[in-house]
Design a protein around this motif. Structure first.
Motif, short mmCIF file in Angstrom:
data_model
loop_
_atom_site.label_atom_id
_atom_site.label_comp_id
_atom_site.label_asym_id
_atom_site.label_seq_id
_atom_site.Cartn_x
_atom_site.Cartn_y
_atom_site.Cartn_z
N LEU A 161 -37.56 19.42 -25.49
CA LEU A 161 -37.21 19.91 -26.83
C LEU A 161 -35.71 20.13 -26.95
N GLY A 162 -35.11 20.67 -25.90
CA GLY A 162 -33.66 20.86 -25.90
C GLY A 162 -32.95 19.53 -26.07
N GLY A 163 -33.47 18.50 -25.39
CA GLY A 163 -32.87 17.18 -25.48
C GLY A 163 -33.02 16.58 -26.87
N ILE A 164 -34.15 16.87 -27.53
CA ILE A 164 -34.38 16.30 -28.87
C ILE A 164 -33.60 17.06 -29.94
N PHE A 165 -33.77 18.39 -29.93
CA PHE A 165 -33.21 19.18 -31.03
C PHE A 165 -31.86 19.79 -30.68
N GLY A 166 -31.37 19.41 -29.52
CA GLY A 166 -30.11 19.90 -28.97
C GLY A 166 -29.23 20.73 -29.85
N SER A 167 -28.64 20.08 -30.83
CA SER A 167 -27.57 20.76 -31.55
C SER A 167 -28.06 21.66 -32.68
N LEU A 168 -29.38 21.75 -32.89
CA LEU A 168 -29.87 22.47 -34.07
C LEU A 168 -30.18 23.94 -33.85
N ILE A 169 -30.20 24.36 -32.57
CA ILE A 169 -30.70 25.71 -32.28
C ILE A 169 -29.61 26.77 -32.41
N HIS A 170 -29.83 27.74 -33.29
CA HIS A 170 -28.86 28.83 -33.44
C HIS A 170 -29.58 30.18 -33.60
N PHE A 171 -29.72 30.92 -32.55
CA PHE A 171 -30.13 32.32 -32.69
C PHE A 171 -29.63 33.06 -31.47
N ASN A 172 -29.51 34.34 -31.62
CA ASN A 172 -28.82 35.06 -30.56
C ASN A 172 -29.72 35.30 -29.34
N THR A 173 -29.61 34.40 -28.39
CA THR A 173 -30.43 34.51 -27.18
C THR A 173 -29.61 35.10 -26.03
N GLU A 174 -28.42 35.57 -26.33
CA GLU A 174 -27.57 36.07 -25.25
C GLU A 174 -28.29 37.12 -24.41
N GLY A 175 -28.31 36.89 -23.13
CA GLY A 175 -28.93 37.86 -22.23
C GLY A 175 -30.37 37.55 -21.88
N LEU A 176 -30.97 36.57 -22.57
CA LEU A 176 -32.38 36.25 -22.29
C LEU A 176 -32.55 35.70 -20.88
N ASP A 177 -31.49 35.09 -20.35
CA ASP A 177 -31.60 34.53 -19.00
C ASP A 177 -31.81 35.61 -17.95
N PHE A 178 -31.64 36.89 -18.34
CA PHE A 178 -31.88 37.99 -17.39
C PHE A 178 -33.35 38.06 -16.98
N VAL A 179 -34.20 37.40 -17.74
CA VAL A 179 -35.64 37.41 -17.44
C VAL A 179 -35.90 36.92 -16.01
N MET A 180 -35.09 35.95 -15.57
CA MET A 180 -35.27 35.43 -14.20
C MET A 180 -34.87 36.48 -13.16
N THR A 181 -33.74 37.15 -13.41
CA THR A 181 -33.31 38.21 -12.51
C THR A 181 -34.38 39.29 -12.42
N ALA A 182 -34.86 39.71 -13.62
CA ALA A 182 -35.87 40.77 -13.66
C ALA A 182 -37.10 40.35 -12.87
N MET A 183 -37.48 39.07 -13.00
CA MET A 183 -38.66 38.62 -12.30
C MET A 183 -38.48 38.68 -10.79
N PHE A 184 -37.32 38.24 -10.31
CA PHE A 184 -37.11 38.27 -8.86
C PHE A 184 -36.97 39.70 -8.35
N VAL A 185 -36.42 40.59 -9.17
CA VAL A 185 -36.36 42.00 -8.77
C VAL A 185 -37.78 42.55 -8.60
N VAL A 186 -38.65 42.24 -9.56
CA VAL A 186 -40.04 42.71 -9.48
C VAL A 186 -40.74 42.14 -8.25
N ILE A 187 -40.54 40.85 -8.00
CA ILE A 187 -41.19 40.23 -6.86
C ILE A 187 -40.67 40.83 -5.55
N PHE A 188 -39.38 41.07 -5.49
CA PHE A 188 -38.78 41.70 -4.32
C PHE A 188 -39.39 43.08 -4.10
N LEU A 189 -39.54 43.82 -5.21
CA LEU A 189 -40.08 45.18 -5.16
C LEU A 189 -41.55 45.18 -4.72
#
Lengths: 250, 108
Positions: A161-189
């Protein structure tokens, strides 16, 4: 008679699949958020680098190793050097060797499923399949296949989808990538709460931090792995002696 | 790069990735007993690797510049607190992520 039996067998099989899917799906929801975000980013990145959506789509199916796919974009934009491509892949993905060693028990004895489980062993699928407590009565092989398959599907659909709609996506997703960090923290815990001795967990954090300081963010993984391997090997002797004196050494 | 060269490059990346994933299973086949040392590693490595993965996620955080890693620190504490309290993976992850998004979008 025979027809009835096959029919009952089919129903039985369907129930096995449904139960495994139901048990696996909740574990993959955080990955859905993370992979869609990262996958979309990756697809958009390929899009703006001048590649059609076929590239992220096929690469997410065949490579299925997130960080390496980002690096491959650079490889494709540079001069043709297949050996360098192979060497970089081996370096960046060397952590899979660790996962494989930890999974020698779990990813065996599931027939053809093992091939796919090992092929699809990304960080996230490994982490879930290693730590998840699979409920009684749920087929372990199918549970792990669904975790791996769902994760790959999230990554595949996100990057396509990113490859198809590449340039059309605009919404504030800043910080959403923290979901991966949070997941590894939980798994570590989770792992921390499960184990009696925390030497290995502490060594992992401590050594990685030291290597991060010494080698910087781009080059610390490989030295960290060697240092972890060395430290755990040195610690191995007393730990094993400890285990056997307690009577439960396996 | 021509299309053929691109296919070869991607093929090399696929080959390398598959190698790293299958190698342990090929080196230590099911029939033969896995060496004691490897079994020991299989038991102790995961904890260390999860630690490494946490550090890996935070590798670009700089304590000396930008927001000094404060949003990351607060959010990880939130994840840990939620998890020790409810022990529900999804709640801990969602809570920590929302906390982080609010911090980086509104505060820092």
């Amino acid at each position: 008679m025979e027809g009835e039996q096959t029919c009952a067998g089919g129903r039985e099989q369907k129930k096995v699949l449904r139960d495994a899917f139901k048990a696996a799906f909740p574990h993959t929801i955080p990955i859905f958020a993370g992979f869609w975000f990262l996958g979309l980013t990756y697809g958009i990145y390929m899009n703006v680098s001048g590649f059609s959506f076929w590239y992220p789509m096929l690469m997410s199916l065949t490579i299925f190793a997130g960080s390496m796919e980002f690096v491959t974009v650079n490889l494709l934009l540079g001069a043709f050097d297949p050996l360098q491509a192979l060497a970089m892949t081996l370096m960046i993905n060397a952590r899979h060797l660790f996962y494989g060693i930890s999974m020698l028990g779990k990813y065996r004895g599931n027939g053809w499923k093992d091939i796919y489980l090992i092929f699809g062993m990304c960080d996230e699928s490994f982490s879930i399949n290693y730590t998840a407590e699979i409920p009684e009565g749920v087929d372990r092989g199918w549970f792990m296949v669904f975790v791996t398959l769902l994760n790959q599907f999230y990554w595949f659909s996100g990057s396509t989808l990113g490859g198809i709609f590449g340039s059309l996506i605009h919404f504030n997703t800043e910080g959403l990538d923290f979901v991966m960090t949070a997941m590894f923290v939980v798994i570590f815990l989770e792992q921390w709460l499960k184990e009696k001795r925390h030497v290995s967990a502490l060594a992992g954090i401590g050594i990685s931090l030291l290597c991060l300081l010494a080698f910087g963010p781009e080059h610390f993984i490989i030295p960290s792995m060697f240092a972890i391997l060395g430290t755990l090997t040195l610690l191995g002797k007393p730990m094993e002696a400890d285990g056997s004196s307690g009577g439960g050494g396996r | 790069m021509t299309l053929t060269q691109q296919v070869i490059t991607i093929g090399m990346v696929v080959l390398g990735t598959v190698l790293t994933r299958f190698l342990p299973f090929l080196l230590f086949p099911a029939g033969k007993p896995t060496p004691r040392y490897i079994r020991y590693l299989g038991k102790v490595l995961p904890s260390a690797v999860f630690g490494l993965l946490v550090v890996y996620c935070l590798k670009n955080v700089s304590p000396l510049s930008g927001s000094h890693g404060i949003p990351e620190f607060i959010s990880i504490m939130a994840v840990a607190a939620l998890h020790l309290w409810k022990r529900q993976m999804l709640i801990s992850i969602a809570g920590g992520t929302v906390c982080y998004m609010l911090l980086v979008q509104l505060v820092f």
